[in-house]
Design an enzyme around this catalytic site. Structure first.
Site, PDB file in Angstrom:
ATOM      1  N   ILE A  10      11.833  -7.561 -29.701  1.00 26.31           N
ATOM      2  CA  ILE A  10      11.739  -8.192 -31.038  1.00 26.31           C
ATOM      3  C   ILE A  10      13.019  -8.947 -31.384  1.00 26.31           C
ATOM      4  CG2 ILE A  10      12.610  -6.249 -32.424  1.00 26.31           C
ATOM      5  CD1 ILE A  10      10.222  -6.777 -34.338  1.00 26.31           C
ATOM      6  N   GLY A  31      16.884   3.253 -30.720  1.00 25.46           N
ATOM      7  CA  GLY A  31      15.632   2.483 -30.642  1.00 25.46           C
ATOM      8  C   GLY A  31      15.757   1.035 -31.080  1.00 25.46           C
ATOM      9  N   ASP A  33      16.168  -0.057 -34.034  1.00 27.16           N
ATOM     10  CA  ASP A  33      17.260  -0.167 -35.019  1.00 27.16           C
ATOM     11  C   ASP A  33      18.574  -0.482 -34.288  1.00 27.16           C
ATOM     12  OD1 ASP A  33      18.450   2.168 -37.618  1.00 27.16           O
ATOM     13  OD2 ASP A  33      18.561  -0.010 -37.456  1.00 27.16           O
ATOM     14  N   SER A 116       7.802   3.935 -36.534  1.00 28.10           N
ATOM     15  CA  SER A 116       7.675   5.396 -36.410  1.00 28.10           C
ATOM     16  C   SER A 116       7.151   5.877 -35.065  1.00 28.10           C
ATOM     17  CB  SER A 116       6.771   5.987 -37.524  1.00 28.10           C
ATOM     18  OG  SER A 116       7.468   6.006 -38.753  1.00 28.10           O
ATOM     19  N   GLY A 118       8.433   5.755 -32.076  1.00 27.31           N
ATOM     20  CA  GLY A 118       9.424   6.146 -31.069  1.00 27.31           C
ATOM     21  C   GLY A 118      10.057   7.473 -31.461  1.00 27.31           C
ATOM     22  N   TYR A 120      10.570   8.762 -34.218  1.00 23.77           N
ATOM     23  CA  TYR A 120       9.883   9.490 -35.304  1.00 23.77           C
ATOM     24  C   TYR A 120       8.545  10.081 -34.881  1.00 23.77           C
ATOM     25  CZ  TYR A 120      13.343   8.250 -38.893  1.00 23.77           C
ATOM     26  OH  TYR A 120      14.487   8.136 -39.645  1.00 23.77           O
TER      27      TYR A 120
HETATM   28  N1  APR Z   1      11.792  -4.584 -29.490  1.00 22.38           N
HETATM   29  C1  APR Z   1      10.570  -4.171 -29.908  1.00 22.38           C
HETATM   30  N2  APR Z   1      10.207  -2.882 -30.034  1.00 22.38           N
HETATM   31  C2  APR Z   1      11.135  -1.962 -29.671  1.00 22.38           C
HETATM   32  C3  APR Z   1      12.427  -2.302 -29.217  1.00 22.38           C
HETATM   33  C4  APR Z   1      12.742  -3.676 -29.121  1.00 22.38           C
HETATM   34  N3  APR Z   1      13.958  -4.102 -28.710  1.00 22.38           N
HETATM   35  N4  APR Z   1      13.108  -1.146 -28.951  1.00 22.38           N
HETATM   36  C5  APR Z   1      12.267  -0.140 -29.224  1.00 22.38           C
HETATM   37  N5  APR Z   1      11.076  -0.615 -29.643  1.00 22.38           N
HETATM   38  C6  APR Z   1       9.878   0.133 -30.038  1.00 22.38           C
HETATM   39  C7  APR Z   1       9.744   1.520 -29.462  1.00 22.38           C
HETATM   40  O1  APR Z   1       9.155   1.450 -28.171  1.00 22.38           O
HETATM   41  C8  APR Z   1       8.800   2.159 -30.468  1.00 22.38           C
HETATM   42  O2  APR Z   1       7.442   1.898 -30.106  1.00 22.38           O
HETATM   43  O3  APR Z   1       9.965   0.339 -31.429  1.00 22.38           O
HETATM   44  C9  APR Z   1       9.097   1.422 -31.775  1.00 22.38           C
HETATM   45  C10 APR Z   1       9.801   2.255 -32.826  1.00 22.38           C
HETATM   46  O4  APR Z   1      10.617   3.217 -32.171  1.00 22.38           O
HETATM   47  P1  APR Z   1      12.076   3.597 -32.758  1.00 22.38           P
HETATM   48  O5  APR Z   1      12.965   2.447 -32.619  1.00 22.38           O
HETATM   49  O6  APR Z   1      12.446   4.892 -32.090  1.00 22.38           O
HETATM   50  O7  APR Z   1      11.842   3.809 -34.312  1.00 22.38           O
HETATM   51  P2  APR Z   1      11.146   5.010 -35.100  1.00 22.38           P
HETATM   52  O8  APR Z   1      10.207   5.792 -34.229  1.00 22.38           O
HETATM   53  O9  APR Z   1      10.631   4.387 -36.338  1.00 22.38           O
HETATM   54  O10 APR Z   1      12.361   5.960 -35.440  1.00 22.38           O
HETATM   55  C11 APR Z   1      13.312   5.503 -36.363  1.00 22.38           C
HETATM   56  O11 APR Z   1      15.119   5.929 -34.897  1.00 22.38           O
HETATM   57  O12 APR Z   1      16.548   4.324 -34.193  1.00 22.38           O
HETATM   58  C12 APR Z   1      16.396   5.342 -35.091  1.00 22.38           C
HETATM   59  O13 APR Z   1      17.735   4.688 -36.952  1.00 22.38           O
HETATM   60  C13 APR Z   1      16.413   4.848 -36.501  1.00 22.38           C
HETATM   61  O14 APR Z   1      16.491   7.045 -37.386  1.00 22.38           O
HETATM   62  C14 APR Z   1      15.651   5.936 -37.174  1.00 22.38           C
HETATM   63  C15 APR Z   1      14.580   6.294 -36.157  1.00 22.38           C
END
Ligand code: APR
Length: 167
Positions: A10, A31, A33, A116, A118, A120
């Protein structure tokens, strides 16, 4: 508004706004973020430190800084706790409020990661169904938003989005 699947990182998308799956501090994490903060650069954390955090289901706007995207919409998804603690409604609110914020700023293109799904722990298919139905129902109200991308970071995610969007 067209809603379609796009597979990849992304942070590479030159859209009006990418949505970040943040945590309530808005100060970065792992992740997507972590990827967004790395690509945007240190100014992002500096900017977000003045926003006063973000509640689950809410959305906040920041500049994209070093990203190709003009803006970042930070939203905080629910942590999956089995599905009976309001998680579906909170996840729906992330998509609804992010779309509303984009419309408020008259943005035309928007890209969502699988919020959420990943760290979460939200089950992917259930989350993807919420994303598609929430964005489809928001279609009429968001007059300026012309294109929404559902970003699958893996082939599995991308295939799932495509299947749901073809349904
Ligand atoms: N581009 C697109 N999608 C991505 C990327 C990227 N560069 N990196 C990871 N993802 C996808 C993951 O594969 C997952 O399907 O984003 C989705 C969300 O995963 P996470 O980033 O782990 O977010 P989330 O599950 O919402 O957890 C949020 O994780 O990073 C921390 O600070 C954040 O505490 C918060 C928690």
């Amino acid at each position: 508004m067209t809603l379609r699947a796009w597979r990849g990182d992304i942070t590479a998308l030159a859209v009006d706004a990418v949505v970040n799956a943040a945590n309530s501090s808005l100060l970065g994490g792992g992740g997507v973020d972590g990827a967004i903060h790395r690509a945007a650069g240190p100014q992002l954390r500096e900017y977000c430190s003045k926003l006063g955090g973000c509640a689950v289901g809410e959305a906040r706007l920041s500049p994209g800084f070093g990203l190709p995207a003009r803006y970042i919409i930070h939203t905080v998804g629910p942590i999956w706790r089995g599905g009976a603690q309001g998680e579906p409604e909170q996840l729906a609110a992330c998509y609804r409020n992010s779309l509303a914020l984009a419309e408020q700023h008259q943005l035309q293109s928007l890209a969502f990661p699988a919020i959420s799904c990943g760290i979460y722990g939200y089950p992917l298919e259930a989350a993807a169904r919420i994303a598609v139905s929430e964005l489809r129902s928001g279609l009429g109200a968001a007059a300026h938003v012309r294109e929404v991308l559902l970003v699958g970071f893996s082939a599995e995610q991308d295939e799932l989005y495509r299947r749901l969007l073809d349904a």
